[in-house]
Design a protein around this motif. Structure first.
Motif, PDB file in Angstrom:
ATOM      1  N   ILE A 198       2.332  10.442   1.792  1.00  0.00           N
ATOM      2  CA  ILE A 198       2.370   9.063   1.292  1.00  0.00           C
ATOM      3  C   ILE A 198       1.643   8.146   2.275  1.00  0.00           C
ATOM      4  O   ILE A 198       0.816   7.324   1.877  1.00  0.00           O
ATOM      5  CB  ILE A 198       3.822   8.587   1.062  1.00  0.00           C
ATOM      6  CG1 ILE A 198       4.463   9.379  -0.088  1.00  0.00           C
ATOM      7  CG2 ILE A 198       3.870   7.083   0.788  1.00  0.00           C
ATOM      8  CD1 ILE A 198       5.965   9.160  -0.249  1.00  0.00           C
ATOM      9  N   ALA A 199       1.945   8.302   3.562  1.00  0.00           N
ATOM     10  CA  ALA A 199       1.301   7.470   4.588  1.00  0.00           C
ATOM     11  C   ALA A 199      -0.211   7.672   4.561  1.00  0.00           C
ATOM     12  O   ALA A 199      -0.977   6.702   4.593  1.00  0.00           O
ATOM     13  CB  ALA A 199       1.875   7.796   5.967  1.00  0.00           C
ATOM     14  N   LYS A 200      -0.641   8.928   4.474  1.00  0.00           N
ATOM     15  CA  LYS A 200      -2.082   9.209   4.454  1.00  0.00           C
ATOM     16  C   LYS A 200      -2.737   8.581   3.220  1.00  0.00           C
ATOM     17  O   LYS A 200      -3.804   7.958   3.317  1.00  0.00           O
ATOM     18  CB  LYS A 200      -2.321  10.720   4.475  1.00  0.00           C
ATOM     19  CG  LYS A 200      -3.787  11.084   4.509  1.00  0.00           C
ATOM     20  CD  LYS A 200      -3.986  12.581   4.601  1.00  0.00           C
ATOM     21  CE  LYS A 200      -5.480  12.894   4.639  1.00  0.00           C
ATOM     22  NZ  LYS A 200      -5.740  14.309   4.732  1.00  0.00           N
ATOM     23  N   ALA A 201      -2.107   8.731   2.066  1.00  0.00           N
ATOM     24  CA  ALA A 201      -2.661   8.157   0.838  1.00  0.00           C
ATOM     25  C   ALA A 201      -2.689   6.623   0.904  1.00  0.00           C
ATOM     26  O   ALA A 201      -3.563   5.994   0.309  1.00  0.00           O
ATOM     27  CB  ALA A 201      -1.848   8.616  -0.369  1.00  0.00           C
ATOM     28  N   GLN A 204       0.840  -1.205   0.000  1.00  0.00           N
ATOM     29  CA  GLN A 204       0.000   0.000   0.000  1.00  0.00           C
ATOM     30  C   GLN A 204       0.874   1.255   0.000  1.00  0.00           C
ATOM     31  O   GLN A 204       0.576   2.220  -0.711  1.00  0.00           O
ATOM     32  CB  GLN A 204      -0.893   0.031   1.250  1.00  0.00           C
ATOM     33  CG  GLN A 204      -2.018  -0.964   1.236  1.00  0.00           C
ATOM     34  CD  GLN A 204      -2.749  -0.997   2.569  1.00  0.00           C
ATOM     35  OE1 GLN A 204      -2.818  -2.038   3.179  1.00  0.00           O
ATOM     36  NE2 GLN A 204      -3.267   0.133   3.020  1.00  0.00           N
ATOM     37  N   ILE A 205       1.931   1.236   0.791  1.00  0.00           N
ATOM     38  CA  ILE A 205       2.834   2.387   0.874  1.00  0.00           C
ATOM     39  C   ILE A 205       3.529   2.600  -0.468  1.00  0.00           C
ATOM     40  O   ILE A 205       3.597   3.735  -0.973  1.00  0.00           O
ATOM     41  CB  ILE A 205       3.859   2.196   2.013  1.00  0.00           C
ATOM     42  CG1 ILE A 205       3.141   2.209   3.370  1.00  0.00           C
ATOM     43  CG2 ILE A 205       4.943   3.278   1.954  1.00  0.00           C
ATOM     44  CD1 ILE A 205       3.985   1.703   4.538  1.00  0.00           C
ATOM     45  N   THR A 263       2.082   7.354   9.812  1.00  0.00           N
ATOM     46  CA  THR A 263       3.445   7.687   9.392  1.00  0.00           C
ATOM     47  C   THR A 263       4.454   6.745  10.041  1.00  0.00           C
ATOM     48  O   THR A 263       5.425   6.330   9.411  1.00  0.00           O
ATOM     49  CB  THR A 263       3.768   9.159   9.723  1.00  0.00           C
ATOM     50  OG1 THR A 263       2.785   9.991   9.085  1.00  0.00           O
ATOM     51  CG2 THR A 263       5.138   9.560   9.219  1.00  0.00           C
ATOM     52  N   GLY A 264       4.211   6.379  11.286  1.00  0.00           N
ATOM     53  CA  GLY A 264       5.088   5.433  11.971  1.00  0.00           C
ATOM     54  C   GLY A 264       5.139   4.085  11.275  1.00  0.00           C
ATOM     55  O   GLY A 264       6.188   3.430  11.241  1.00  0.00           O
ATOM     56  N   LYS A 287      12.745   8.257   3.722  1.00  0.00           N
ATOM     57  CA  LYS A 287      12.085   8.502   2.443  1.00  0.00           C
ATOM     58  C   LYS A 287      12.986   8.045   1.300  1.00  0.00           C
ATOM     59  O   LYS A 287      12.514   7.456   0.317  1.00  0.00           O
ATOM     60  CB  LYS A 287      11.747   9.990   2.288  1.00  0.00           C
ATOM     61  CG  LYS A 287      11.077  10.308   0.958  1.00  0.00           C
ATOM     62  CD  LYS A 287      10.767  11.773   0.824  1.00  0.00           C
ATOM     63  CE  LYS A 287      10.254  12.098  -0.564  1.00  0.00           C
ATOM     64  NZ  LYS A 287       9.998  13.527  -0.731  1.00  0.00           N
ATOM     65  N   GLU A 288      14.273   8.283   1.418  1.00  0.00           N
ATOM     66  CA  GLU A 288      15.207   7.873   0.373  1.00  0.00           C
ATOM     67  C   GLU A 288      15.146   6.361   0.149  1.00  0.00           C
ATOM     68  O   GLU A 288      15.101   5.891  -0.993  1.00  0.00           O
ATOM     69  CB  GLU A 288      16.630   8.298   0.744  1.00  0.00           C
ATOM     70  CG  GLU A 288      17.660   7.957  -0.318  1.00  0.00           C
ATOM     71  CD  GLU A 288      19.040   8.471   0.038  1.00  0.00           C
ATOM     72  OE1 GLU A 288      19.764   7.750   0.764  1.00  0.00           O
ATOM     73  OE2 GLU A 288      19.381   9.578  -0.411  1.00  0.00           O
TER      74      GLU A 288
END
Length: 190
Positions: free
Chosen positions: A29-32, A7-8, A37-38, A47-48
């Protein structure tokens, strides 16, 4: 149902394709993805690393869609087979193409990592290039340079064909795109 990691990656692909990697914040990204976020950072330490994993995932998806060429074909015919099937896949997956175009020359994707991922996900490509150099069909230059030229030209042509879809189905344009590519990497007669 997708697992959270998938999903992420899918949410990251959509946001990176729309806004580039710089515009795709981890919180968005986490919300989408519908995760905290954790949870994102549980699967990807930064993120990289998330974006690098996404690049590898896209390359794996591409690799799984590429059938081997017929046996006993010339190097040029094998290259044309992979060129056409890769181009078709990129045209059918515009999100992936936009992501690759935006990330291909990113400082977050150093040449050594790009080369490793290509070697692992598309192992036929370095082998094909080595074979061509050994046979004297391709320009004798460092393999990382050949890989960069191959990927760069393919992505550029795919971007043009997405921008002008009528060109993607025009045999003359498709043939000319491959011919330009082939003449770039083929050894010139002396």
């Amino acid at each position: 149902m997708q697992d959270k990691r998938s999903q992420i990656l899918d949410a990251a692909l959509t946001l990176c394709a729309e806004e580039g990697t710089a515009g795709a914040a981890t919180a968005r990204i986490a919300k989408a993805a519908g995760v905290a976020t954790g949870t994102l950072f549980h699967h990807f330490a930064s993120k990289e690393l998330l974006i690098q994993a996404l690049y590898e995932e896209v390359k794996q998806r591409l690799a799984s869609a590429l059938p081997a060429p017929e046996e006993q074909v010339t190097l040029c015919d094998a290259a044309r087979h992979y060129w056409d099937t890769t181009l078709d896949w990129l045209l059918a997956h515009p999100r992936e193409l936009r992501f690759l175009l935006g990330f291909f020359h990113s400082p977050a994707l150093p040449l050594a990592l790009r080369t490793r991922i290509i070697g692992e996900t598309l192992p036929f490509l370095p082998r094909l290039l080595d074979q061509g150099v050994r046979q004297g069909c391709l320009t004798d230059c460092p393999q990382p340079l050949l890989l960069e030229v191959c990927q760069g030209q393919l992505l550029s042509c795919a971007a043009l064909f997405v921008a002008e879809p009528e060109r993607a189905s025009d045999d003359q344009w498709r043939s000319a795109a491959f011919t330009l590519f082939w003449h770039t990497i083929a050894r010139s007669p002396t």
